[in-house]
Design a protein around this motif. Structure first.
Motif, mmCIF file in Angstrom:
data_model
loop_
_atom_site.group_PDB
_atom_site.id
_atom_site.type_symbol
_atom_site.label_atom_id
_atom_site.label_comp_id
_atom_site.label_asym_id
_atom_site.label_seq_id
_atom_site.Cartn_x
_atom_site.Cartn_y
_atom_site.Cartn_z
ATOM 1 N N PHE A 8 -46.538 -28.861 29.075
ATOM 2 C CA PHE A 8 -45.756 -29.796 29.993
ATOM 3 C C PHE A 8 -46.176 -31.144 30.008
ATOM 4 O O PHE A 8 -47.000 -31.609 29.070
ATOM 5 N N ASP A 9 -45.418 -32.001 30.391
ATOM 6 C CA ASP A 9 -45.491 -33.438 30.220
ATOM 7 C C ASP A 9 -45.858 -34.167 31.510
ATOM 8 O O ASP A 9 -45.920 -35.405 31.894
ATOM 9 N N PHE A 10 -46.673 -33.411 32.544
ATOM 10 C CA PHE A 10 -46.925 -33.804 33.620
ATOM 11 C C PHE A 10 -48.214 -35.057 33.278
ATOM 12 O O PHE A 10 -48.997 -34.907 32.520
ATOM 13 N N LYS A 11 -48.120 -36.214 34.067
ATOM 14 C CA LYS A 11 -49.080 -37.277 33.833
ATOM 15 C C LYS A 11 -50.429 -37.063 34.517
ATOM 16 O O LYS A 11 -51.435 -37.513 33.860
ATOM 17 N N ASN A 12 -50.353 -36.177 35.493
ATOM 18 C CA ASN A 12 -51.668 -35.945 36.039
ATOM 19 C C ASN A 12 -51.759 -34.497 36.791
ATOM 20 O O ASN A 12 -50.636 -33.797 36.889
ATOM 21 N N LYS A 13 -52.858 -34.072 37.332
ATOM 22 C CA LYS A 13 -53.056 -32.690 37.917
ATOM 23 C C LYS A 13 -52.403 -32.761 39.161
ATOM 24 O O LYS A 13 -51.688 -31.590 39.531
ATOM 25 N N ASP A 14 -52.093 -33.836 39.956
ATOM 26 C CA ASP A 14 -51.464 -33.869 41.256
ATOM 27 C C ASP A 14 -50.076 -33.417 40.978
ATOM 28 O O ASP A 14 -49.461 -32.872 41.784
ATOM 29 N N GLU A 15 -49.493 -34.215 39.977
ATOM 30 C CA GLU A 15 -48.044 -33.901 39.520
ATOM 31 C C GLU A 15 -47.874 -32.292 39.431
ATOM 32 O O GLU A 15 -46.897 -31.695 39.733
ATOM 33 N N PHE A 16 -48.867 -31.875 38.457
ATOM 34 C CA PHE A 16 -48.737 -30.473 38.261
ATOM 35 C C PHE A 16 -48.781 -29.571 39.168
ATOM 36 O O PHE A 16 -47.812 -28.463 39.414
ATOM 37 N N PHE A 17 -49.688 -29.827 40.155
ATOM 38 C CA PHE A 17 -49.983 -28.883 41.344
ATOM 39 C C PHE A 17 -48.823 -29.059 42.277
ATOM 40 O O PHE A 17 -48.449 -27.995 42.937
ATOM 41 N N ALA A 18 -48.172 -30.114 42.432
ATOM 42 C CA ALA A 18 -47.096 -30.477 43.315
ATOM 43 C C ALA A 18 -45.829 -29.418 42.888
ATOM 44 O O ALA A 18 -45.033 -28.952 43.515
ATOM 45 N N ALA A 19 -45.905 -29.397 41.248
ATOM 46 C CA ALA A 19 -44.684 -28.572 40.907
ATOM 47 C C ALA A 19 -44.700 -27.046 41.093
ATOM 48 O O ALA A 19 -43.860 -26.125 40.925
ATOM 49 N N LEU A 20 -45.834 -26.648 41.045
ATOM 50 C CA LEU A 20 -46.162 -25.082 41.299
ATOM 51 C C LEU A 20 -45.500 -24.354 42.512
ATOM 52 O O LEU A 20 -45.233 -25.027 43.585
ATOM 53 N N GLY A 21 -44.732 -23.330 42.159
ATOM 54 C CA GLY A 21 -43.831 -22.890 43.158
ATOM 55 C C GLY A 21 -42.474 -23.276 42.997
ATOM 56 O O GLY A 21 -41.630 -22.799 43.807
ATOM 57 N N ASN A 22 -42.443 -24.241 42.262
ATOM 58 C CA ASN A 22 -40.692 -24.738 41.967
ATOM 59 C C ASN A 22 -40.467 -24.518 40.723
ATOM 60 O O ASN A 22 -40.797 -25.450 39.892
ATOM 61 N N PRO A 23 -39.963 -23.668 40.209
ATOM 62 C CA PRO A 23 -39.745 -23.222 38.740
ATOM 63 C C PRO A 23 -38.534 -24.200 38.254
ATOM 64 O O PRO A 23 -38.969 -24.577 36.958
ATOM 65 N N GLU A 24 -37.698 -24.590 39.064
ATOM 66 C CA GLU A 24 -36.799 -25.892 38.404
ATOM 67 C C GLU A 24 -37.617 -27.020 37.912
ATOM 68 O O GLU A 24 -37.360 -27.585 36.974
ATOM 69 N N GLU A 25 -38.727 -27.377 38.678
ATOM 70 C CA GLU A 25 -39.419 -28.397 38.301
ATOM 71 C C GLU A 25 -40.424 -28.143 37.157
ATOM 72 O O GLU A 25 -40.665 -29.176 36.140
ATOM 73 N N LEU A 26 -40.980 -27.055 36.861
ATOM 74 C CA LEU A 26 -41.826 -26.873 36.078
ATOM 75 C C LEU A 26 -40.855 -26.853 34.771
ATOM 76 O O LEU A 26 -41.418 -27.341 33.743
ATOM 77 N N ARG A 27 -39.694 -26.145 34.816
ATOM 78 C CA ARG A 27 -38.978 -26.121 33.670
ATOM 79 C C ARG A 27 -38.612 -27.611 33.085
ATOM 80 O O ARG A 27 -38.483 -27.667 31.969
ATOM 81 N N LYS A 28 -38.341 -28.314 34.124
ATOM 82 C CA LYS A 28 -37.792 -29.740 33.652
ATOM 83 C C LYS A 28 -39.020 -30.861 33.052
ATOM 84 O O LYS A 28 -38.778 -31.199 32.107
ATOM 85 N N HIS A 29 -40.157 -30.077 33.428
ATOM 86 C CA HIS A 29 -41.288 -30.975 32.621
ATOM 87 C C HIS A 29 -41.866 -29.967 31.321
ATOM 88 O O HIS A 29 -43.051 -30.172 30.981
#
Length: 525
Positions: A157-178
């Motif tokens: 993934f290209d998340f900038k920090n762990k907060d971005e990553f944790f916020a995306a968990l549960g949202n498959p579209e957001e995970l795939r986007k990153h």
């Protein structure tokens, strides 16, 4: 063979042309089995894991390994009951091991399961849907995909920090986007930033062994004399119930004569061109840069002069499918060389023995696949080997050598005449001995004759013409002896040709002996 384009690992919903991107499409002739388990919809997962060759699993939108299904509801809206197992689509089961085929097998193997209930905890309520990382309706693993699946089925993934990553968990579209990469990319072997100035990619921080050398330390082997002398003798092959696990190609090779002589994965495989056939087919044909024939000249010389197995290559017998990806213990019957066999063995040596088995449970334990502690056997030299059932009569629907060659000698796949369907290792051993015994017996005669002639030539006076003929005849015989010794199969690689060669060698030495005898007789007169 030109390598075919392959799909990236961990395909997202919408990247499955093999099912017209319908992950809930009923597969083959099953009643209701699809790639995704009950209650799991495409909008509730991050990606699938697997290919049409063998199986499909899934990673959910929380990046948890999908070891469950949902009974009476949908994961996406939180209804129903999260239930262990029934989570992995199995092509071999769904397509080939139909209820009718299971009943056919049961006639030979009385304990073979023919119903879902008999398959047990590694099965499920659906024909073709196994329980992986779970025991059906009993227990399952909550395992982050990043700690298990991602080791080999990689994604970044290209998340900038762990907060971005944790916020995306549960949202498959957001995970795939990153998601910026999937599958084996450059960095998996060459290291992060390996292409940049100052990067660590000049070396190989990882290699094939990361995914293909899964060991299992065997305490019993550590306590042997060999293990006490060299601890890595106890490095066993990771097992999935009673079969070698996927990813053990390197750990099998580690205890082989080939490894001892310096062979490694990249000796034969080009890591940049892995697959030589269409990824949508039900078996794998690796793209190979070096074949057995490139090193094994004597074996090649004999095999090319034989019509027996003329359409096979070396790997057909020396690299059978023996490994399991699915850990489908319910259909594992290693003594009958089946039926959860989807990955090629990398042991190579075939053990010509009437009883000795390649796969064994702990001493004194039942040979049932559900017994814990199965291991791959080693010979007297500490090398793994294949038994005759696996080499000659395996049942493996995803083994191209079997599929392309009329099912070989499998009692359940073979299209050959009934007398060539083998159900017992002793039976195969008997057939092999029909080839080997006469060759070995004649070989022994020729060796003794050559030695006797050499001794006689030191004390026997012959004419130059007689000497020339005797030496030419014994040299021809010796060439055959050298060939058979280098080949080492004693007729198996080419039964008729080998017998013809050794019979000719016997005729040569008999003629040479006759020349010497006639000379001695003439002198007495």
């Amino acid at each position: 063979m030109e390598p075919q384009p392959s799909r990236q690992d961990n395909p997202f919903p919408g990247e499955h042309p093999e099912v017209d991107n319908d992950l809930q499409q009923t597969m083959y002739d099953t009643k209701d089995t699809s790639i995704l388990p009950d209650g799991i919809t495409p909008d509730a997962i991050y990606a699938t894991i697997g290919t049409p060759r063998t199986k499909y699993g899934f990673m959910d939108s929380w990046l948890v390994r999908g070891s469950y299904h949902v009974k009476g509801g949908l994961l996406i809206d939180g209804t129903g009951v999260l239930t262990a197992g029934a989570n992995q689509f199995s092509r071999g089961w769904a397509e080939w091991l139909t209820p009718e085929k299971a009943k056919e097998i049961q006639k030979v193997i009385p304990s073979f399961p023919t119903t879902l209930e008999e398959i047990g905890l590694s099965g499920s309520h659906q024909w073709g849907m196994s329980s992986y990382g779970a025991k059906y309706e009993k227990e399952f693993l909550f395992q982050p995909a990043s700690s298990y699946c991602e080791v080999c089925h990689t994604f970044k993934f290209d998340f900038k920090n762990k907060d971005e990553f944790f916020a995306a968990l549960g949202n498959p579209e957001e995970l795939r986007k990153h998601t910026i990469s999937k599958g084996i990319t450059c960095e998996e072997c060459h290291g992060a930033g390996g292409h940049l100035d100052g990067g660590i990619g000049g070396g190989m921080p990882s290699n094939c062994e990361r995914c293909h050398q899964r060991f299992n330390f065997v305490d019993e082997l550590a306590n042997t004399e060999e293990g006490k002398e060299k601890l890595d003798y106890a490095f066993g092959v990771k097992m999935k119930s009673s079969c070698p696990s996927c990813g053990t190609e390197g750990s099998q090779m580690y205890s082989s004569m080939h490894y001892d002589k310096g062979m490694r994965c990249s000796t034969c495989h080009d890591p940049h061109e892995v697959t030589g056939n269409d990824w949508t087919s039900n078996f794998t044909k690796p793209a190979i840069k070096k074949t057995c024939q490139d090193c094994h000249e004597a074996q090649t010389s004999i095999a090319k002069n034989s019509k027996t197995h003329a359409n096979q290559d070396c790997t057909s017998c020396h690299m059978p499918n023996t490994g399991s990806c699915e850990n489908f213990a319910g259909i594992q019957f290693p003594d009958m060389a089946g039926f959860d066999a989807v990955r090629k063995s990398h042991a190579w040596k075939i053990d010509i023995h009437p009883e000795r088995k390649m796969l064994n449970p702990p001493e004194g334990k039942s040979r049932d696949a559900s017994v814990k502690g199965w291991t791959m056997a080693k010979d007297e030299n500490g090398h793994y080997y294949l038994d005759l059932m696996w080499s000659c009569a395996r049942t493996a629907i995803s083994d191209h050598a079997v599929v392309d060659n009329k099912g070989c000698h499998s009692p359940f796949q073979s299209e050959l005449e009934k007398g060539l369907h083998y159900q017992d290792q002793m039976e195969i051993y008997g057939e092999v001995q029909k080839w080997q015994k006469p060759v070995k017996e004649t070989y022994t005669q020729v060796v003794a004759a050559v030695e006797r002639i050499d001794q006689l030539m030191e004390v026997t006076k012959l004419t130059n013409e007689q000497k020339t003929e005797v030496y030419m005849l014994t040299e021809k015989a010796q060439d055959t002896l050298d060939l058979l010794e280098a080949d080492g199969s004693w007729g198996v690689h080419g039964p008729r040709y080998t017998k013809k060669r050794i019979d000719a060698a016997l005729a040569y030495v008999n003629k040479a002996q006759a020349i010497i005898d006639s000379s001695l007789t003439a002198k007495r007169m």
